[in-house]
Scaffold this motif. Structure first.
Motif, PDB file in Angstrom:
ATOM      1  N   GLU A  38       7.607   5.802   3.685  1.00 30.61           N
ATOM      2  CA  GLU A  38       6.558   5.195   3.647  1.00 30.61           C
ATOM      3  C   GLU A  38       6.236   3.728   2.731  1.00 30.61           C
ATOM      4  OE1 GLU A  38       3.953   8.087   2.650  1.00 30.61           O
ATOM      5  OE2 GLU A  38       3.484   9.155   3.515  1.00 30.61           O
ATOM      6  N   PHE A  39       7.566   4.012   1.756  1.00 25.99           N
ATOM      7  CA  PHE A  39       7.884   2.523   0.845  1.00 25.99           C
ATOM      8  C   PHE A  39       7.941   1.647   1.617  1.00 25.99           C
ATOM      9  CE2 PHE A  39       8.194   5.309  -2.517  1.00 25.99           C
ATOM     10  CZ  PHE A  39       7.475   4.800  -3.850  1.00 25.99           C
ATOM     11  N   MET A  40       8.888   1.768   2.915  1.00 24.55           N
ATOM     12  CA  MET A  40       9.244   0.511   4.137  1.00 24.55           C
ATOM     13  C   MET A  40       7.882  -0.230   4.234  1.00 24.55           C
ATOM     14  SD  MET A  40      12.073   0.114   3.352  1.00 24.55           S
ATOM     15  CE  MET A  40      12.627  -1.809   4.241  1.00 24.55           C
ATOM     16  N   ASP A  41       6.614   0.649   4.882  1.00 24.12           N
ATOM     17  CA  ASP A  41       5.342   0.119   5.429  1.00 24.12           C
ATOM     18  C   ASP A  41       4.488  -0.510   4.559  1.00 24.12           C
ATOM     19  OD1 ASP A  41       3.278   0.163   6.755  1.00 24.12           O
ATOM     20  OD2 ASP A  41       3.041   1.911   7.391  1.00 24.12           O
ATOM     21  N   GLU A  42       3.992  -1.876   3.999  1.00 20.02           N
ATOM     22  CA  GLU A  42       3.557  -2.222   3.539  1.00 20.02           C
ATOM     23  C   GLU A  42       1.677  -2.666   3.577  1.00 20.02           C
ATOM     24  OE1 GLU A  42       2.624  -6.526   5.654  1.00 20.02           O
ATOM     25  OE2 GLU A  42       4.293  -6.279   4.721  1.00 20.02           O
ATOM     26  N   ASP A  43       1.279  -1.124   4.602  1.00 16.16           N
ATOM     27  CA  ASP A  43       0.029  -1.070   4.676  1.00 16.16           C
ATOM     28  C   ASP A  43      -0.163   0.583   4.154  1.00 16.16           C
ATOM     29  OD1 ASP A  43      -0.307  -2.902   6.498  1.00 16.16           O
ATOM     30  OD2 ASP A  43      -0.158  -1.817   8.209  1.00 16.16           O
TER      31      ASP A  43
END
Length: 79
Positions: A38-43
């Protein structure tokens, strides 16, 4: 006991690298691949969430972290 406040101003030059570091820290902390990804997903996670994951160690021998926060205080629109 004495309470101290530590402050840091940080300019991010490579958000992708920060996200990768946050992901790795989440894995190292045993949070699991799903949360780490989830840290890779800016949303899902703002870059400030990533910085907090990297810079707040959650445990310091001989001390207790009372709280931490990260916020964006300036945007360089010239970039």
């Amino acid at each position: 006991m004495t309470t101290y406040t530590f402050s840091m101003d940080l300019r991010v030059h490579d958000e992708h690298a920060i996200r990768q570091l946050a992901r790795q820290q989440a894995i190292n902390d045993g949070l699991g691949d799903e949360i780490a990804d989830e840290f890779m997903d800016e949303d899902i996670n703002d870059i400030t969430d990533c910085l907090q994951m990297i810079l707040d160690p959650s445990c310091i021998e001989g001390a207790e972290i009372l709280g931490s926060a990260a916020e964006c205080t300036a945007i360089d629109w010239a970039e």
